[in-house]
Every structure is written in structure tokens, then in C-alpha cells.
Design a protein around this motif. Structure first.
Motif, PDB file in Angstrom:
ATOM      1  N   SER B  38       4.517   2.887   7.271  1.00 43.29           N
ATOM      2  CA  SER B  38       4.437   3.148   5.784  1.00 43.29           C
ATOM      3  C   SER B  38       3.047   2.811   5.238  1.00 43.29           C
ATOM      4  O   SER B  38       1.950   2.242   5.872  1.00 43.29           O
ATOM      5  N   ILE B  39       2.905   3.161   3.835  1.00 43.16           N
ATOM      6  CA  ILE B  39       1.398   3.285   3.169  1.00 43.16           C
ATOM      7  C   ILE B  39       0.908   1.812   3.303  1.00 43.16           C
ATOM      8  O   ILE B  39       0.049   1.435   3.682  1.00 43.16           O
ATOM      9  N   ARG B  40       1.909   0.730   2.876  1.00 44.72           N
ATOM     10  CA  ARG B  40       1.654  -0.483   2.665  1.00 44.72           C
ATOM     11  C   ARG B  40       1.317  -1.250   3.987  1.00 44.72           C
ATOM     12  O   ARG B  40       0.484  -2.111   4.280  1.00 44.72           O
ATOM     13  N   GLN B  41       2.183  -0.806   4.980  1.00 40.15           N
ATOM     14  CA  GLN B  41       2.087  -1.480   6.382  1.00 40.15           C
ATOM     15  C   GLN B  41       0.608  -0.888   7.050  1.00 40.15           C
ATOM     16  O   GLN B  41      -0.146  -1.786   7.351  1.00 40.15           O
ATOM     17  N   ALA B  43      -1.916  -0.049   5.189  1.00 37.71           N
ATOM     18  CA  ALA B  43      -3.182  -0.710   4.309  1.00 37.71           C
ATOM     19  C   ALA B  43      -3.276  -1.850   5.023  1.00 37.71           C
ATOM     20  O   ALA B  43      -4.576  -2.444   5.095  1.00 37.71           O
ATOM     21  N   ASN B  44      -2.180  -2.531   5.248  1.00 41.81           N
ATOM     22  CA  ASN B  44      -2.285  -4.001   5.691  1.00 41.81           C
ATOM     23  C   ASN B  44      -3.094  -3.912   7.056  1.00 41.81           C
ATOM     24  O   ASN B  44      -3.748  -4.749   7.235  1.00 41.81           O
ATOM     25  N   ASN B  49      -6.893  -0.718   1.129  1.00 39.43           N
ATOM     26  CA  ASN B  49      -6.009  -0.965  -0.074  1.00 39.43           C
ATOM     27  C   ASN B  49      -4.850   0.286  -0.106  1.00 39.43           C
ATOM     28  O   ASN B  49      -5.139   1.206   0.627  1.00 39.43           O
ATOM     29  N   ASN B  50      -3.896  -0.203  -0.688  1.00 34.09           N
ATOM     30  CA  ASN B  50      -2.770   0.553  -0.762  1.00 34.09           C
ATOM     31  C   ASN B  50      -3.084   2.045  -1.152  1.00 34.09           C
ATOM     32  O   ASN B  50      -2.902   3.092  -0.705  1.00 34.09           O
ATOM     33  N   LYS B  51      -3.899   2.126  -2.215  1.00 30.19           N
ATOM     34  CA  LYS B  51      -4.209   3.473  -2.954  1.00 30.19           C
ATOM     35  C   LYS B  51      -4.950   4.261  -2.062  1.00 30.19           C
ATOM     36  O   LYS B  51      -5.136   5.377  -2.106  1.00 30.19           O
TER      37      LYS B  51
END
Lengths: 129, 129
Positions: B38-41, B43-44, B49-51
Motif C-alpha cells: 500500500s501507499i502508506r506501507q 512510504a513507511n 512521504n505518502n504523497k
DNA sequence: CTATGTACCATGTGAATAAGTGGTACATAG
DNA sequence: CTATGTACCACTTATTCACATGGTACATAG
């Protein structure tokens, strides 16, 4: 030939000057063969910088609206009346517009188009990264 | 799938990420139908950054390399392997390059080309002034 | 409640550019 | 010496943009 330059206009000074001279040619205020004021003279009359007038003159010569003859001064180009009708900027705009629309139709982002454009103008047609 | 992002590289982060994912597709590290983090995953994991990740994902989806299915996550596009070969940016560059060369051949200044380009991108295809 | 993608709001930083100004200098030719 | 166009140099000012960051919020569906 009376030329008015509006310092407060958003149109650049050199562009205003170009437009005025073109207008004078198309209306017949000045005719092919007529001599134009020198760069320094015109700059002084209009309260403009020499470079600003020189820029307008250079572009007008490229467009074959005027013709400079070195120390002999600057004159209206023999084919000025035919050439005032051709607007290079409009032609360029049309070419670019078609290409840009095609790129957009392919899904390209405006940002991507801008970046590609910038790279080309800088002769940095980078491939990989 | 291991992805390395170089913060000090001049290549933008989102572009690096896109390139890595494309590479993973073309080398077979990931295959059509595989699920992506996932995007958030991501990014982490990559310390981004998520964006930034979201931007890469959006562009990859536009290019039909990946396909997002809303809350169900993101997957490698069924035709990903065929689409990784098509570089939209390269295509755009070619189109623009041809047009720009044509404009230059007509005598247009780079400055004029830039201004015309900017006006078009702003939908200000101004005619008069 | 959690996680998905997505959409807004906003900010900061750095780079590139246009426009104009200013100065100096040159070869040309009267 | 004067005037012509022209070619350099450097500089300021203002604008635009890409990139990245941060936060908040939404509908969706488990």
C-alpha cells in the motif's frame, strides 16, 4: 510616425514597439525604403533603453519588416508590407499547440510536458536519469 | 522486491520509485496480478512521504503498469509487461523536439518559443496583447 | 476500528527564466 | 570625431514551476 509606449502595460516594451512599427507599415504611415530612426535616437525619443529598442529592431529585421544597413541606418524592408501579415509567433503557437494537445491526448501530464520541454530547450534530452 | 531510493540523487524520488517498479516488472521480479504494498506501507518502508509514493502510483496506473482497486489495494496491471516498454515521456520528448526544431528553423528565438509554450500551457493563447 | 486509495488544504526550497538596465567595446564609413 | 549597428559582460526584479513535505478528511469495505 508617432509612437506611444505605455510603461505600465503588461505587454513588454520591445513588443509594444514592434507592434507599433508593424502597424505603421500596414497602415502605410511608413513605406518600404523609408528610413527609420536610429536605435539610440528612438531610445532617446521614447525614453527607452538602447537595448530595448535594439531588441525590437533585431526581431523586426528577422521578420523582414525592417532592414539594417550598418552605419547607413535602418530602413523599412522592401517586402515589409507582405511580411507584416505573417506572424511568426502565431505560427509557433499553432505548432506547439498541436503538439501539446497530442501529448495531452496520450495522457501526459502538463507537468511532464513542461519538464520534457525544458529538457529539450536546454539540450539535455536526458534518456535514463 | 527490494527497492533502493537514493535521496541524494538528482532524479526525483517519485521517478526513482517508478523506475524501480518498472524494472521489477520487466525483470519478472513482480508479475501481473501480484499485489503491491500500500501507499502508506511503502512510504513507511522507504522512508518517503505518502504523497511521493502516491504520485508514483498514480503515474504508474496511468501508464497501465499497475492497477489500483480502491480499498482492495494495488496490483500489477495485467498488461504490465507489454506497457513497460512504452515510455510516454520519451514519446512526448520526441514530439516536442520535432516541433521545436521546426520553430527554430523558421527563425523563432528560444525565448519566443518558451513564451508561446507557456501561454499555451496556461490556456492563454493570447492574440492581440 | 482498520486499511485502502484519493482529494483537498497549505508551506518551503531551489532552480530557471523574462525583461530591463547599464557599461564597454568594436568595425564601419562619413 | 561622430554616428551607425552590433557584440559582449554583469546585474536586479519578479514570476513560475517542480519537488517534497505535512495535515485533514472522505467513502469504501472488511
Amino acid at each position: 510616425m508617432q509612437i506611444m509606449i505605455d510603461i505600465d502595460a503588461e505587454e513588454p516594451l520591445f513588443a509594444q514597439l514592434m507592434a507599433e512599427i508593424k502597424l505603421a507599415v500596414s497602415t502605410g504611415t511608413i513605406s518600404p525604403g523609408d528610413s527609420l530612426p536610429s536605435i539610440r535616437q528612438l531610445a532617446n525619443d521614447l525614453n527607452l533603453n538602447n537595448k530595448t529598442v535594439a531588441k525590437a529592431y533585431q526581431l523586426l529585421e528577422r521578420d523582414k519588416i525592417i532592414a539594417t544597413k550598418g552605419y547607413r541606418g535602418t530602413f523599412v524592408h522592401p517586402e515589409a508590407k507582405e511580411n507584416v501579415d505573417f506572424d511568426l509567433n502565431a505560427w509557433v503557437s499553432n505548432q506547439l499547440d498541436q503538439t501539446i494537445q497530442a501529448c495531452r491526448n496520450q495522457g501526459a501530464t502538463d507537468s511532464e510536458i513542461r519538464i520534457a520541454f525544458t529538457n529539450i530547450m536546454q539540450n539535455k534530452i536526458r534518456g535514463g536519469h
